[in-house]
Design a protein around this motif. Structure first.
Motif, PDB file in Angstrom:
ATOM      1  N   TYR A   8       4.048  75.554  54.855  1.00  0.00           N
ATOM      2  CA  TYR A   8       4.710  74.582  55.732  1.00  0.00           C
ATOM      3  C   TYR A   8       6.125  75.060  56.070  1.00  0.00           C
ATOM      4  O   TYR A   8       7.112  74.381  55.823  1.00  0.00           O
ATOM      5  N   ALA A  11       8.255  72.801  58.447  1.00  0.00           N
ATOM      6  CA  ALA A  11       8.603  71.438  58.038  1.00  0.00           C
ATOM      7  C   ALA A  11      10.102  71.333  57.765  1.00  0.00           C
ATOM      8  O   ALA A  11      10.703  72.253  57.193  1.00  0.00           O
ATOM      9  N   CYS A  12      10.688  70.224  58.161  1.00  0.00           N
ATOM     10  CA  CYS A  12      12.087  69.953  57.812  1.00  0.00           C
ATOM     11  C   CYS A  12      12.099  69.319  56.431  1.00  0.00           C
ATOM     12  O   CYS A  12      12.145  68.088  56.285  1.00  0.00           O
ATOM     13  N   ASN A  13      12.031  70.159  55.436  1.00  0.00           N
ATOM     14  CA  ASN A  13      11.826  69.702  54.070  1.00  0.00           C
ATOM     15  C   ASN A  13      12.452  70.704  53.117  1.00  0.00           C
ATOM     16  O   ASN A  13      12.159  71.902  53.195  1.00  0.00           O
ATOM     17  N   SER A  45       3.936  69.775  65.690  1.00  0.00           N
ATOM     18  CA  SER A  45       5.249  69.798  66.356  1.00  0.00           C
ATOM     19  C   SER A  45       5.592  68.444  66.960  1.00  0.00           C
ATOM     20  O   SER A  45       6.714  67.938  66.809  1.00  0.00           O
ATOM     21  N   ASP A  47       4.464  65.535  66.125  1.00  0.00           N
ATOM     22  CA  ASP A  47       4.693  64.568  65.060  1.00  0.00           C
ATOM     23  C   ASP A  47       6.108  64.689  64.514  1.00  0.00           C
ATOM     24  O   ASP A  47       6.792  63.683  64.296  1.00  0.00           O
ATOM     25  N   TYR A  48       6.574  65.931  64.313  1.00  0.00           N
ATOM     26  CA  TYR A  48       7.923  66.126  63.793  1.00  0.00           C
ATOM     27  C   TYR A  48       8.987  65.700  64.798  1.00  0.00           C
ATOM     28  O   TYR A  48      10.041  65.191  64.432  1.00  0.00           O
ATOM     29  N   SER A  52      11.866  63.158  63.248  1.00  0.00           N
ATOM     30  CA  SER A  52      13.007  63.886  62.694  1.00  0.00           C
ATOM     31  C   SER A  52      14.093  64.045  63.753  1.00  0.00           C
ATOM     32  O   SER A  52      13.818  64.071  64.957  1.00  0.00           O
ATOM     33  N   ARG A  57      16.179  69.478  62.999  1.00  0.00           N
ATOM     34  CA  ARG A  57      15.227  70.509  63.457  1.00  0.00           C
ATOM     35  C   ARG A  57      15.965  71.782  63.835  1.00  0.00           C
ATOM     36  O   ARG A  57      15.513  72.891  63.517  1.00  0.00           O
ATOM     37  N   ASP A 271      15.443  64.835  56.323  1.00  0.00           N
ATOM     38  CA  ASP A 271      15.468  64.218  57.655  1.00  0.00           C
ATOM     39  C   ASP A 271      15.870  62.749  57.629  1.00  0.00           C
ATOM     40  O   ASP A 271      15.580  61.994  58.558  1.00  0.00           O
TER      41      ASP A 271
END
Length: 407
Positions: A8, A11-13, A45, A47-48, A52, A57, A271
């Motif tokens: 992932y 992912a912004c994680n 994409s 969904d994020y 977020s 991002r 996020d």
């Protein structure tokens, strides 16, 4: 050997970024060439973009470009296959993270709810088949060997997977050269899907090895203290909303911290801001490396999520976890969140007394004085011994992975 990495990465994680970076740096140290496969499905994409912030991002885009050797963008399994051929990637490592997910229809039906009945539609990265399940290999003239490391199923209700889907998933799993999982729940899922033909080993998240693989990338303590303008002796608080504790609890905990020569600092999520009015804050948008350093140099962590606990254990930091993972009910029976990935780690480490399951029946938060006592009297010896064992387990995993891929 040129090794493609699928995880992932987009992912912004914090945890997702750090575990992949740990793997990248490990492979470099072994003299091999890592290459992050830039697979970002369109629905992922979109969904994020919905959930977020743009500034978050943008930060992660910059971080990926700075720290990951990366291919061109791929949106489909077929494009992943083309990139593997173009880059002459010889093998692929998938993981770590929730890369072995599949959520059957029965799990996705929610009743009752505001709409009477609601059926969830997970993004394609969370549904079989996809590139995390090796679907790209069917488009290659010469399929590449694949290893899955410390995979998680994100509480997938695997026991509802039946028939042809189960058979196909079994075939996909048995085609992998190596498979390990991150927790007991994922282990049970793989065993179920393969009819007991494979019972994978439970192995550590790569963040447990971050200090060994990527310590040169961690900011210095004095730089962190200066940048965030915080005192040297601090405890981090990080709660997602008011489900775990309320503001009165936070106020009482801060008073106890102050009496013990400590201050409280609010640690954000990747996020979103954390809940609560807290003495100091680390801001709302910080990099994964700053996040890691803030935990590493702290006197304790109190809050939600798994990777703060992993990072705490890896750095000998006391913690108290308000566990927000796990399935609260199975077959109508209340659980203690045994499906939680945090539960598995702390059970293995014999540190469950530093955890409370917030989705349990009649949940009541552990009192602020009890949490403070847990931090001040934390069993550091047991924590460090477990971290050492888990690091050795990580090394054993990676040695097996490279051996299998190079056969």
């Amino acid at each position: 050997m040129k090794i493609g990495l699928l995880a992932y990465h987009a992912a912004c994680n914090f945890g997702a970024f750090l575990q992949l970076l740990s793997t990248v740096e490990y492979i470099k140290k072994q003299g091999d060439e890592p290459m992050v496969i830039n697979w970002i499905p369109k629905d992922f994409s979109k969904d994020y973009e919905k959930r977020s912030l743009l500034k978050v991002r943008d930060l992660y885009v910059r971080m990926r470009k700075q720290y990951y050797p990366m291919t061109e963008l791929c949106e489909t399994d077929k494009q992943v296959a083309k990139v593997i051929e173009k880059e002459r990637i010889e093998a692929v490592i998938i993981g770590s993270d929730a890369v072995i997910q599949h959520h059957p229809l029965r799990e996705r039906i929610h009743f009752p709810c505001k709409r009477i009945i609601y059926i969830g539609h997970p993004t394609s990265d969370r549904m079989y088949p996809n590139s995390f399940w090796g679907a790209f290999n069917r488009y290659l003239d010469h399929p590449v060997p694949i290893a899955v490391i410390s995979g998680s199923s994100q509480d997938s209700m695997y026991y509802f997977i039946k028939g042809r889907t189960k058979s196909r998933m079994k075939q996909s799993i048995l085609e992998f050269r190596y498979v390990s999982v991150r927790d007991d729940w994922a282990q049970k899922m793989v065993a179920y899907l393969t009819d007991g033909e494979m019972i994978p080993e439970v192995t550590p998240d790569p963040v447990f090895a971050f200090n060994h693989n990527a310590s040169h990338l961690v900011p210095f303590k004095e730089d962190i203290i200066k940048k965030f303008n915080i005192p040297e002796n601090y405890i981090l608080l990080s709660f997602k909303g008011e489900k775990s504790v309320n503001q009165a609890w936070i106020n009482e905990f801060q008073e106890l911290a102050n009496k013990n020569g400590l201050v409280c600092v609010k640690l954000p999520y990747a996020d979103a801001s954390a809940f609560g009015d807290i003495q100091y804050t680390a801001g709302d948008t910080i990099s994964p490396l700053e996040w890691y350093a803030l935990i590493k140099y702290s006197k304790g962590y109190v809050g939600n999520n798994m990777h703060p606990i992993v990072t705490s254990i890896a750095n000998g930091v006391p913690f108290y976890c308000f566990d927000n993972y796990g399935i609260p009910k199975i077959d109508g029976q209340w659980t203690n969140g045994e499906s939680s990935k945090i539960y598995h780690i702390l059970s293995t480490a014999d540190l469950l007394k530093y955890r409370v399951f917030i989705s349990g029946q009649d949940y009541s938060p552990t009192s602020a004085p009890a949490v403070m006592d847990a931090i001040l009297s934390f069993d550091a010896v047991k924590e460090k011994a477990f971290a050492a064992r888990y690091y050795q387990s990580y090394l054993n995993m990676m040695i097996q992975v490279l051996n299998q891929l190079k056969k």
